[in-house]
Design an enzyme around this catalytic site. Sequence first.
Site, PDB file in Angstrom:
ATOM      1  N   HIS A   1       2.883  -3.757   1.375  1.00  0.00           N
ATOM      2  CA  HIS A   1       2.201  -3.973   0.096  1.00  0.00           C
ATOM      3  C   HIS A   1       3.244  -4.206  -0.995  1.00  0.00           C
ATOM      4  CE1 HIS A   1      -0.141  -3.151  -3.497  1.00  0.00           C
ATOM      5  NE2 HIS A   1      -1.206  -3.448  -2.769  1.00  0.00           N
TER       6      HIS A   1
ATOM      7  N   GLU B   1      -1.869 -11.699  -0.762  1.00  0.00           N
ATOM      8  CA  GLU B   1      -2.016 -10.870  -1.962  1.00  0.00           C
ATOM      9  C   GLU B   1      -0.880 -11.200  -2.944  1.00  0.00           C
ATOM     10  OE1 GLU B   1      -3.892  -6.748  -2.544  1.00  0.00           O
ATOM     11  OE2 GLU B   1      -1.804  -6.370  -2.077  1.00  0.00           O
TER      12      GLU B   1
HETATM   13  P1  PGA Z   1      -6.451  -4.564  -7.100  1.00  0.00           P
HETATM   14  O1  PGA Z   1      -5.383  -4.077  -6.002  1.00  0.00           O
HETATM   15  O2  PGA Z   1      -7.700  -4.891  -6.382  1.00  0.00           O
HETATM   16  O3  PGA Z   1      -6.569  -3.411  -8.048  1.00  0.00           O
HETATM   17  O4  PGA Z   1      -5.838  -5.778  -7.738  1.00  0.00           O
HETATM   18  C1  PGA Z   1      -5.301  -4.666  -4.756  1.00  0.00           C
HETATM   19  C2  PGA Z   1      -4.154  -4.061  -3.982  1.00  0.00           C
HETATM   20  O5  PGA Z   1      -3.106  -3.816  -4.589  1.00  0.00           O
HETATM   21  O6  PGA Z   1      -4.272  -3.804  -2.773  1.00  0.00           O
END
Ligand code: PGA
Length: 250
Positions: free
Chosen positions: A93, A164
């Site tokens: 992440h 992401e």
């Molecule tokens: P968010 O976070 O939905 O608050 O943008 C997603 C994540 O960091 O997994």
Amino acid sequence: MKKLVVANWKMNPVSLDLGRKIFMSIEHRMHLAKNTEAVICPPSLFLPAFSHYSAKVKLGAQNLSWEEQGAFTGEISPLMVKAFKTDYAILGHSERRLFFGETDSMVAFKLYAALKHKLIPIVCLGGEKNAKKDDMKKLVAKQFKAVTRQIEKKDLHRIVFVYEPVWAISTMKNSEPATGEHANELVEYIHELAGVNSHVLYGGTVNKNNVQQFAKYPMIDGALVGAASLDPDNFWQIIKEFERESIHRG
Ligand code: PGA
């Protein structure tokens, strides 16, 4: 292939009681979802408590050591999380990379360990300091190659990838979600890299108000949800939207 909606609670909530309430509130509704699976990744300290209740909701860890046991202060062994009915683990992440110095090669070790212990890794791609919107394909290709370098091609289908982009995470300064179009383009690209039968999600400020924008693309297999996953009603609407889309498409 079922849709997958993953809750990343991060270091929230601080109370186990509140965590249990949020968890149960989703667990109770999941019998209504036929084509969508929900995974909740709470703080690791909550996993033992939640393992008693999880039937319809799967459990995930937010991080993992690549070591099994020994002198590794503060780390959590894959064997330990496995002991508490945990099937998934988020790896790489962007908060791990940005705030705790995690590198591609650390993620590669963790990925290898997760697969070895039959956990389903949820591997995030797109998190790097100062990542530029126009360069995301390059970054994703670089990270994909680096983190999967120890993995045989035949095992790629056992990994869930998430596009992401770091600039879309709700808690990052000046964040803004990706457009559905951009998310879909990059998700498609990761599908190309990972090959047939791959599972690729989108993550970054997904909530009940914008989920439709992502769920409408058949190639987006689900979402990784941070902030909105702490509000059971909001999280449930996200699950429902993916469910609706997948039923609609048959
Ligand atoms: P968010 O976070 O939905 O608050 O943008 C997603 C994540 O960091 O997994």
